[in-house]
Design a protein around this motif. Structure first.
Motif, PDB file in Angstrom:
ATOM      1  N   ALA A   1       3.961  -6.717  -6.370  1.00 29.84           N
ATOM      2  CA  ALA A   1       3.166  -7.405  -7.330  1.00 29.84           C
ATOM      3  C   ALA A   1       3.265  -9.003  -6.882  1.00 29.84           C
ATOM      4  CB  ALA A   1       5.139  -7.391  -7.642  1.00 29.84           C
ATOM      5  N   VAL A   2       4.077  -9.467  -6.040  1.00 34.49           N
ATOM      6  CA  VAL A   2       2.915 -10.313  -5.475  1.00 34.49           C
ATOM      7  C   VAL A   2       1.620 -10.632  -5.170  1.00 34.49           C
ATOM      8  CG1 VAL A   2       3.555 -11.945  -3.681  1.00 34.49           C
ATOM      9  CG2 VAL A   2       5.445 -10.946  -4.263  1.00 34.49           C
ATOM     10  N   GLY A   3       1.423  -9.734  -4.155  1.00 34.10           N
ATOM     11  CA  GLY A   3      -0.424  -9.996  -3.846  1.00 34.10           C
ATOM     12  C   GLY A   3      -1.420  -9.995  -5.151  1.00 34.10           C
ATOM     13  N   LEU A   4      -0.541  -9.088  -6.233  1.00 34.50           N
ATOM     14  CA  LEU A   4      -1.529  -9.446  -7.773  1.00 34.50           C
ATOM     15  C   LEU A   4      -1.415 -10.253  -8.265  1.00 34.50           C
ATOM     16  CD1 LEU A   4      -0.977  -5.825  -9.050  1.00 34.50           C
ATOM     17  CD2 LEU A   4      -3.225  -6.654  -8.199  1.00 34.50           C
ATOM     18  N   SER A   5      -0.223 -10.954  -8.221  1.00 40.04           N
ATOM     19  CA  SER A   5       0.269 -12.367  -8.806  1.00 40.04           C
ATOM     20  C   SER A   5      -0.395 -13.042  -8.533  1.00 40.04           C
ATOM     21  CB  SER A   5       1.853 -12.324  -8.585  1.00 40.04           C
ATOM     22  OG  SER A   5       2.476 -11.702  -9.651  1.00 40.04           O
ATOM     23  N   LEU A   6      -0.316 -13.685  -7.535  1.00 42.64           N
ATOM     24  CA  LEU A   6      -1.272 -14.858  -6.382  1.00 42.64           C
ATOM     25  C   LEU A   6      -2.768 -14.103  -6.686  1.00 42.64           C
ATOM     26  CD1 LEU A   6      -0.014 -14.776  -3.181  1.00 42.64           C
ATOM     27  CD2 LEU A   6       0.483 -16.783  -4.934  1.00 42.64           C
ATOM     28  N   TRP A   7      -3.512 -13.169  -6.931  1.00 44.35           N
ATOM     29  CA  TRP A   7      -4.701 -12.880  -6.966  1.00 44.35           C
ATOM     30  C   TRP A   7      -5.504 -13.211  -9.203  1.00 44.35           C
ATOM     31  CZ3 TRP A   7      -6.986  -9.518 -10.709  1.00 44.35           C
ATOM     32  CH2 TRP A   7      -8.407  -9.016 -10.807  1.00 44.35           C
ATOM     33  N   LEU A   8      -4.629 -12.924  -9.457  1.00 47.23           N
ATOM     34  CA  LEU A   8      -4.616 -13.077 -11.265  1.00 47.23           C
ATOM     35  C   LEU A   8      -4.311 -14.572 -11.275  1.00 47.23           C
ATOM     36  CD1 LEU A   8      -5.445 -11.573 -13.453  1.00 47.23           C
ATOM     37  CD2 LEU A   8      -3.289 -11.095 -13.941  1.00 47.23           C
ATOM     38  N   LEU A   9      -3.627 -14.826 -10.559  1.00 46.96           N
ATOM     39  CA  LEU A   9      -2.965 -17.036 -10.633  1.00 46.96           C
ATOM     40  C   LEU A   9      -4.153 -16.972 -10.585  1.00 46.96           C
ATOM     41  CD1 LEU A   9      -0.805 -18.708 -11.486  1.00 46.96           C
ATOM     42  CD2 LEU A   9      -0.487 -18.733  -9.854  1.00 46.96           C
ATOM     43  N   ARG A  10      -4.767 -17.493  -9.309  1.00 46.63           N
ATOM     44  CA  ARG A  10      -6.215 -18.102  -9.254  1.00 46.63           C
ATOM     45  C   ARG A  10      -6.659 -17.138 -10.291  1.00 46.63           C
ATOM     46  NH1 ARG A  10      -8.728 -19.932  -4.232  1.00 46.63           N
ATOM     47  NH2 ARG A  10     -10.924 -19.125  -3.652  1.00 46.63           N
ATOM     48  N   VAL A  11      -7.341 -16.409 -10.413  1.00 52.35           N
ATOM     49  CA  VAL A  11      -8.724 -15.956 -11.360  1.00 52.35           C
ATOM     50  C   VAL A  11      -8.209 -16.614 -12.876  1.00 52.35           C
ATOM     51  CG1 VAL A  11      -9.271 -13.954 -12.524  1.00 52.35           C
ATOM     52  CG2 VAL A  11      -9.132 -14.037 -10.474  1.00 52.35           C
ATOM     53  N   LEU A  12      -7.567 -16.719 -13.143  1.00 50.68           N
ATOM     54  CA  LEU A  12      -7.072 -17.054 -14.712  1.00 50.68           C
ATOM     55  C   LEU A  12      -6.984 -18.416 -14.451  1.00 50.68           C
ATOM     56  CD1 LEU A  12      -4.479 -14.747 -16.624  1.00 50.68           C
ATOM     57  CD2 LEU A  12      -6.747 -14.793 -16.820  1.00 50.68           C
ATOM     58  N   LYS A  13      -6.265 -18.954 -13.580  1.00 53.12           N
ATOM     59  CA  LYS A  13      -6.628 -21.310 -13.501  1.00 53.12           C
ATOM     60  C   LYS A  13      -7.912 -21.124 -13.779  1.00 53.12           C
ATOM     61  CE  LYS A  13      -5.693 -24.934 -11.480  1.00 53.12           C
ATOM     62  NZ  LYS A  13      -4.124 -24.981 -10.241  1.00 53.12           N
ATOM     63  N   ALA A  14      -8.746 -20.265 -12.676  1.00 58.94           N
ATOM     64  CA  ALA A  14     -10.220 -20.217 -12.793  1.00 58.94           C
ATOM     65  C   ALA A  14     -11.174 -20.563 -14.098  1.00 58.94           C
ATOM     66  CB  ALA A  14     -10.672 -19.607 -11.760  1.00 58.94           C
ATOM     67  N   LEU A  15     -10.519 -19.058 -14.419  1.00 57.20           N
ATOM     68  CA  LEU A  15     -10.781 -18.783 -16.288  1.00 57.20           C
ATOM     69  C   LEU A  15     -10.227 -20.237 -17.662  1.00 57.20           C
ATOM     70  CD1 LEU A  15     -12.494 -16.931 -18.421  1.00 57.20           C
ATOM     71  CD2 LEU A  15      -9.641 -15.690 -18.630  1.00 57.20           C
ATOM     72  N   LEU A  16      -9.845 -20.627 -17.324  1.00 58.97           N
ATOM     73  CA  LEU A  16      -9.349 -22.059 -18.508  1.00 58.97           C
ATOM     74  C   LEU A  16     -10.208 -22.316 -18.557  1.00 58.97           C
ATOM     75  CD1 LEU A  16      -4.321 -20.745 -18.620  1.00 58.97           C
ATOM     76  CD2 LEU A  16      -7.226 -20.317 -20.466  1.00 58.97           C
ATOM     77  N   ILE A  17      -9.711 -23.051 -16.399  1.00 56.41           N
ATOM     78  CA  ILE A  17     -10.517 -24.647 -16.674  1.00 56.41           C
ATOM     79  C   ILE A  17     -11.956 -24.353 -16.875  1.00 56.41           C
ATOM     80  CG2 ILE A  17     -11.638 -25.795 -14.219  1.00 56.41           C
ATOM     81  CD1 ILE A  17      -8.871 -25.427 -13.200  1.00 56.41           C
ATOM     82  N   ALA A  18     -12.989 -22.685 -16.574  1.00 57.71           N
ATOM     83  CA  ALA A  18     -13.753 -22.992 -17.368  1.00 57.71           C
ATOM     84  C   ALA A  18     -14.333 -23.092 -18.391  1.00 57.71           C
ATOM     85  CB  ALA A  18     -14.116 -21.737 -16.578  1.00 57.71           C
TER      86      ALA A  18
END
Length: 138
Positions: free
Chosen positions: A106-123
């Motif tokens: 849960a921690v690993g997936l959350s950190l990875w997905l948080l980074r990706v979704l933040k980059a997606l929303l900024i894009a």
């Protein structure tokens, strides 16, 4: 009376170079600059750089807010809890084995997905020229 167009400093430096369009999903998955698709968006795990080192885009417009965190909680919670319930009902693992498996996942997936979704929303903010709401007072 003659009105003259006065450009502010932000309008002079605002995206005047021509770049081919970058797919926001690709920029989000690679955590790349939304304008050039080449420069890195993050300085560290989740801290957004001040400017792109490749094309010079100022990232001061970027404000993903709490959106990525809400999506991550819902998506990862659904996946991990669903898997844990499935494994527990079918295999009956002891609780210590569940803790050893599901907490790091849960921690690993959350950190990875948080980074990706933040980059997606900024894009997506960049592509759609999103900015805070303003009241038009005529």
């Amino acid at each position: 009376m003659v009105y003259q167009s006065i450009m502010t400093d932000t309008e002079r430096t605002e995206d005047q170079a021509l770049f081919p369009p970058v797919d926001p999903v690709r920029a989000g998955l690679t955590c790349a600059c939304p304008r050039c698709g080449q420069g890195k968006l993050f300085d560290g795990l989740l801290k957004v750089r001040p400017v792109c080192r490749n094309c010079g885009l100022d990232y001061s417009f970027a404000d993903a807010g709490d959106g990525p965190a809400v999506f991550v909680i819902m998506i990862i919670g659904f996946i991990v809890v669903g898997l844990a319930l499935y494994v527990d009902s079918n295999y009956g693992w002891p609780i210590w084995l569940h803790l050893i498996l599901w907490i790091p996942l849960a921690v690993g997936l959350s950190l990875w997905l948080l980074r990706v979704l933040k980059a997606l929303l900024i894009a997506l903010q960049y592509r759609n020229k999103a900015k805070p709401g303003e009241i038009d007072r005529g």
